[in-house]
Scaffold this active site. Structure first.
Site, short mmCIF file in Angstrom:
data_model
loop_
_atom_site.label_atom_id
_atom_site.label_comp_id
_atom_site.label_asym_id
_atom_site.label_seq_id
_atom_site.Cartn_x
_atom_site.Cartn_y
_atom_site.Cartn_z
N GLY A 1 7.70 7.30 -3.61
CA GLY A 1 8.90 6.67 -4.13
C GLY A 1 9.69 6.11 -2.95
O GLY A 1 9.33 6.34 -1.78
N LYS B 1 15.43 -1.19 3.98
CA LYS B 1 14.58 -0.26 4.72
C LYS B 1 15.46 0.38 5.78
O LYS B 1 16.09 -0.32 6.58
CB LYS B 1 13.42 -1.02 5.36
N ARG C 1 15.34 -6.92 3.14
CA ARG C 1 14.24 -7.87 2.94
C ARG C 1 14.42 -8.59 1.61
O ARG C 1 14.91 -8.01 0.63
CB ARG C 1 12.88 -7.18 3.00
N ARG D 1 5.11 -2.40 -7.71
CA ARG D 1 3.89 -2.15 -6.95
C ARG D 1 2.76 -1.71 -7.88
O ARG D 1 3.01 -1.30 -9.01
CB ARG D 1 4.15 -1.05 -5.91
N ASP E 1 0.57 1.66 -2.99
CA ASP E 1 2.03 1.50 -3.09
C ASP E 1 2.54 0.38 -2.20
O ASP E 1 3.73 0.04 -2.26
CB ASP E 1 2.73 2.82 -2.74
#
Length: 486
Positions: A89, A115, A181, A188, A266
């Site tokens: 996750g 991130k 980003r 996914r 993932d």
């Protein structure tokens, strides 16, 4: 007062419970902007944000107007190096906002994700942070891949955050950062795997319908996704479409000489977009066994194995969707992947060489010649190198290649085969050979030694000049080679 002209579209929250967890962003002691992607900010309607507003939204993570009220850490599972992991996750990132791309066909849905933005329920004991070096590396990767024509996420913003982080695989303590980003979906393969693993067919169906509606317009336009009739065929078509997208992505990596490094399920998106850059590399010279990650001891994700691994991942997506289509035959979708890959590989290699297609047979002969020479050259102590080869021979102009310092390497039986095949081809874009980019002795590259030198300047002297110069050089190349990359 900040100025906004973007098209908010916070649709992921509509999926409801079971797909995400609302989280609180970390609070950082410092916000020092190190990278701002102004060209994409303008593209999506956020280019007019002043410095204060940029910091407010992309370092403090105050919600954008009319968007998600709180960040969402997404839930998913995945195969990591072939082993299923149900404890995954978003562990150091979240979905921050969603919006529409006003310039793309069908106004594709885009995500702003993070991130290094702090811990979540899926951090697994980690600190939820991103090293500054990791942030710099991701910016460089996305800029280089975009300039090379690869369908990739975009590094949108990078702030240094003033914390000292400890890592086992790099000198510590080291500086910290938070990255934003811009991506075409964070759904996914592992997002479907999670619900299949839980045998939650209702949520699996909900995610499937959502994905078709927002990310597979060609399938959504021809079917009522809520209609039970024909569900099995829609699932097969979905896997086929996602597989073909993934095949084209794999081909673009191979032509570019890019090694992703961690091709877990993932890290595969249903939109066929490349994203999440950890221990990536670009090939210094042709080597099918070249690996990017030091921990990939078995070479599972080696350069030459990437197409096979991506196909394996597509098969795992089909497995995850099996509860919706128990009797479906996914074999044709797997064959479609192979056809799409080979077609894209020929097209991408010819584009990289700058020559126009002459049909499948002639194109395949040239591709064989390319790899025959690169393989023969790879073991030479003065190897031409992967990028330099395509740069020297761009447009198929022998006189240009033979004017380079590497000209003495262009000889031998394998070269003769390549030259014979190339002789039948003409330049696809002869006009760009007059650009100053082709007057250089060497192409723009992003090899590991260059990245380390860029980081060393930042780490030891806080000198961002080499980083900024490399971004400028990459973008100048992209403006010539792929001016309309998405």
């Amino acid at each position: 007062m900040a100025s906004f002209s973007y098209i908010a579209a916070p649709v992921f929250a509509d999926l409801g419970d079971g797909f995400y967890d609302a989280v609180t962003p970390a609070r950082f002691p410092m916000h020092r902007l190190r990278f701002r992607n102004q060209r994409w900010a303008e593209r999506i309607g956020l280019g007019q944000l002043d410095d204060a507003a940029w910091e407010t939204h992309f370092a403090r993570f105050d919600p954008l107007p009319d968007n998600l009220k709180a960040p969402l850490a997404l839930r998913y599972h995945g195969h990591q190096f072939g082993i299923y992991n149900p404890a995954l996750g978003d562990g150091r990132g979240f979905l921050f906002a969603q919006l529409r791309d006003s310039e793309a066909m069908a106004r594709r849905l885009l995500d702003l994700g993070t991130k290094g933005s702090g811990t979540t329920p899926w951090s697994r004991g980690g600190d939820g942070r991103l090293t500054l070096k990791g942030g710099v590396r991701e910016v460089l990767a996305t800029e280089m891949l975009e300039a090379s024509g690869v369908y990739t996420s975009k590094s949108f913003s990078l702030f240094e955050t003033g914390e000292m982080l400890f890592r086992g695989d790099e000198p510590s303590p080291t500086r910290s950062s938070v990255l934003v980003r811009l991506s075409h979906s964070h759904v996914r393969f592992g997002s479907f795997q999670r619900h299949a693993h839980a045998r939650d067919v209702e949520r699996l169906r909900r995610l499937f319908d959502f994905s078709v509606e927002h990310y597979v317009p060609e399938l959504h336009a021809s079917n009522d996704v809520k209609d039970e009739t024909g569900l099995e065929q829609r699932v097969v078509d979905f896997v086929k479409i996602v597989g073909e997208r993934s095949a084209r992505l794999a081909a673009s990596w191979m032509a570019t000489g890019f090694v992703h490094g961690v091709l877990n399920t993932d890290n595969m998106s249903i939109t066929g977009e490349s994203f999440d850059y950890g221990p990536y590399r670009f090939l210094p010279r042709y080597d099918p066994d070249f690996v990017a990650a030091y921990f990939d001891e078995g070479g599972r994700y080696a350069f030459g194995r990437q197409p096979t691994v991506v196909l394996w991942n597509v098969a795992r997506l089909a497995d995850a969707l099996r509860p919706l289509a128990p009797d479906a035959d996914f074999h044709p979708a797997m064959l479609a992947f192979e056809d799409a890959f080979h077609m894209a590989m020929r097209a991408d290699l010819l584009a990289r060489l700058g020559v126009a297609s002459r049909g499948v047979d002639e194109d395949a002969r040239l591709v064989d010649g390319i790899y025959g020479f690169l393989d023969a050259d790879a073991g030479h102590p003065r190897s031409v190198g992967y990028d330099a080869f395509f740069f020297d021979w761009y447009g198929g102009r022998e006189e240009r290649a033979m004017s380079k310092a590497r000209a003495d390497r262009y000889q031998g039986p394998a070269f003769d085969v390549f030259r014979s095949a190339l002789a039948e081809f003409s330049a696809a874009r002869p006009e760009i050979l007059a650009d100053s980019y082709f007057e250089r002795e060497d192409p723009c590259t992003l090899l590991i030694d260059e990245i380390e030198d860029i980081w060393s300047a930042i780490d030891t002297r806080d000198d961002w000049g080499p980083f900024e110069a490399k971004i400028a050089d990459i973008r100048a190349m992209g403006a010539v080679m792929h001016p309309h990359a998405e």
